[in-house]
Design a protein around this motif. Sequence first.
Motif, short mmCIF file in Angstrom:
data_model
loop_
_atom_site.label_atom_id
_atom_site.label_comp_id
_atom_site.label_asym_id
_atom_site.label_seq_id
_atom_site.Cartn_x
_atom_site.Cartn_y
_atom_site.Cartn_z
N TRP A 33 0.83 -1.21 0.00
CA TRP A 33 0.00 0.00 0.00
C TRP A 33 0.86 1.25 0.00
CZ3 TRP A 33 -4.41 -0.60 -1.91
CH2 TRP A 33 -5.08 -1.82 -1.77
N LEU A 34 2.02 1.20 0.62
CA LEU A 34 2.94 2.33 0.55
C LEU A 34 3.41 2.52 -0.89
CD1 LEU A 34 4.56 4.53 1.93
CD2 LEU A 34 6.30 2.82 2.45
N LEU A 35 3.69 1.42 -1.57
CA LEU A 35 4.09 1.48 -2.97
C LEU A 35 2.98 2.07 -3.83
CD1 LEU A 35 6.25 0.77 -5.08
CD2 LEU A 35 5.17 -1.47 -5.27
N VAL A 36 1.75 1.67 -3.60
CA VAL A 36 0.61 2.23 -4.35
C VAL A 36 0.50 3.73 -4.11
CG1 VAL A 36 -1.91 2.23 -4.53
CG2 VAL A 36 -0.67 0.06 -4.44
N ALA A 37 0.63 4.15 -2.86
CA ALA A 37 0.54 5.58 -2.53
C ALA A 37 1.67 6.37 -3.20
CB ALA A 37 0.59 5.77 -1.02
N LEU A 38 2.87 5.81 -3.20
CA LEU A 38 3.99 6.49 -3.84
C LEU A 38 3.79 6.61 -5.34
CD1 LEU A 38 7.05 5.04 -1.90
CD2 LEU A 38 6.17 7.38 -1.81
N GLN A 39 3.20 5.60 -5.95
CA GLN A 39 2.95 5.65 -7.39
C GLN A 39 1.88 6.69 -7.73
OE1 GLN A 39 4.92 4.15 -9.62
NE2 GLN A 39 6.02 3.63 -7.77
N VAL A 40 0.87 6.81 -6.90
CA VAL A 40 -0.15 7.85 -7.11
C VAL A 40 0.48 9.23 -6.95
CG1 VAL A 40 -2.26 8.86 -6.15
CG2 VAL A 40 -2.09 6.38 -6.48
N LEU A 41 1.30 9.39 -5.93
CA LEU A 41 1.98 10.66 -5.70
C LEU A 41 2.91 11.01 -6.86
CD1 LEU A 41 2.32 12.90 -3.60
CD2 LEU A 41 4.19 11.59 -2.62
N SER A 42 3.58 10.02 -7.39
CA SER A 42 4.44 10.24 -8.54
C SER A 42 3.62 10.72 -9.75
CB SER A 42 5.17 8.94 -8.89
OG SER A 42 6.04 9.13 -9.96
N GLY A 43 2.48 10.14 -9.94
CA GLY A 43 1.60 10.57 -11.02
C GLY A 43 1.13 12.00 -10.85
N VAL A 44 0.82 12.37 -9.62
CA VAL A 44 0.39 13.75 -9.34
C VAL A 44 1.53 14.72 -9.63
CG1 VAL A 44 -0.31 15.34 -7.50
CG2 VAL A 44 -1.37 13.08 -7.68
N PHE A 45 2.75 14.39 -9.18
CA PHE A 45 3.91 15.25 -9.45
C PHE A 45 4.11 15.42 -10.95
CE2 PHE A 45 6.20 13.98 -5.26
CZ PHE A 45 5.43 14.90 -4.56
N LEU B 78 9.93 19.63 -7.58
CA LEU B 78 9.09 18.49 -7.96
C LEU B 78 9.92 17.41 -8.66
CD1 LEU B 78 5.77 20.14 -9.18
CD2 LEU B 78 6.13 18.78 -7.13
N SER B 79 10.87 17.82 -9.46
CA SER B 79 11.73 16.84 -10.13
C SER B 79 12.57 16.08 -9.11
CB SER B 79 12.63 17.54 -11.13
OG SER B 79 11.87 18.15 -12.14
N ALA B 80 13.09 16.77 -8.12
CA ALA B 80 13.87 16.10 -7.07
C ALA B 80 12.98 15.14 -6.28
CB ALA B 80 14.49 17.14 -6.14
N LEU B 81 11.75 15.54 -6.01
CA LEU B 81 10.82 14.66 -5.30
C LEU B 81 10.46 13.44 -6.14
CD1 LEU B 81 8.45 17.26 -3.60
CD2 LEU B 81 10.07 15.73 -2.47
N LEU B 82 10.36 13.62 -7.45
CA LEU B 82 10.08 12.49 -8.34
C LEU B 82 11.23 11.48 -8.32
CD1 LEU B 82 8.39 14.07 -11.46
CD2 LEU B 82 7.56 12.13 -10.17
N VAL B 83 12.46 11.96 -8.33
CA VAL B 83 13.62 11.07 -8.28
C VAL B 83 13.67 10.34 -6.94
CG1 VAL B 83 16.14 11.01 -8.26
CG2 VAL B 83 14.94 12.36 -9.97
N ALA B 84 13.44 11.06 -5.85
CA ALA B 84 13.42 10.43 -4.52
C ALA B 84 12.30 9.40 -4.43
CB ALA B 84 13.27 11.48 -3.44
N ASN B 85 11.14 9.74 -4.96
CA ASN B 85 9.99 8.85 -4.95
C ASN B 85 10.30 7.57 -5.74
OD1 ASN B 85 7.47 7.65 -5.20
ND2 ASN B 85 6.42 9.58 -5.53
N ALA B 86 10.91 7.72 -6.89
CA ALA B 86 11.26 6.56 -7.71
C ALA B 86 12.28 5.67 -7.00
CB ALA B 86 11.79 7.01 -9.06
#
Length: 68
Positions: free
Chosen positions: A16-28, A45-53
């Motif tokens: 579920w954490l992975l699902v939430a991170l993927q949704v957040l990545s889509g929003v970014f 936002l780009s830095a957050l996308l890299v950290a999220n990935a």
Amino acid sequence: MRSSSRLVRPRHPLFWLLVALQVLSGVFALVLTQAEPAVAVAVLLSALLVANASVSALIVWRLWREPD
């Protein structure tokens, strides 16, 4: 070869954490492409996308390693 069913485990909190991170990545990504933010916001936002990935990749690796 490992099965993708090792990733889809609704009873595992990391799933579920992975699902939430993927949704957040889509929003970014949506904000970056549709809203055309200021340069500072785009860099943040780009830095957050890299950290999220990176975190998502670690979670996938951990889910694949753990037994069912």
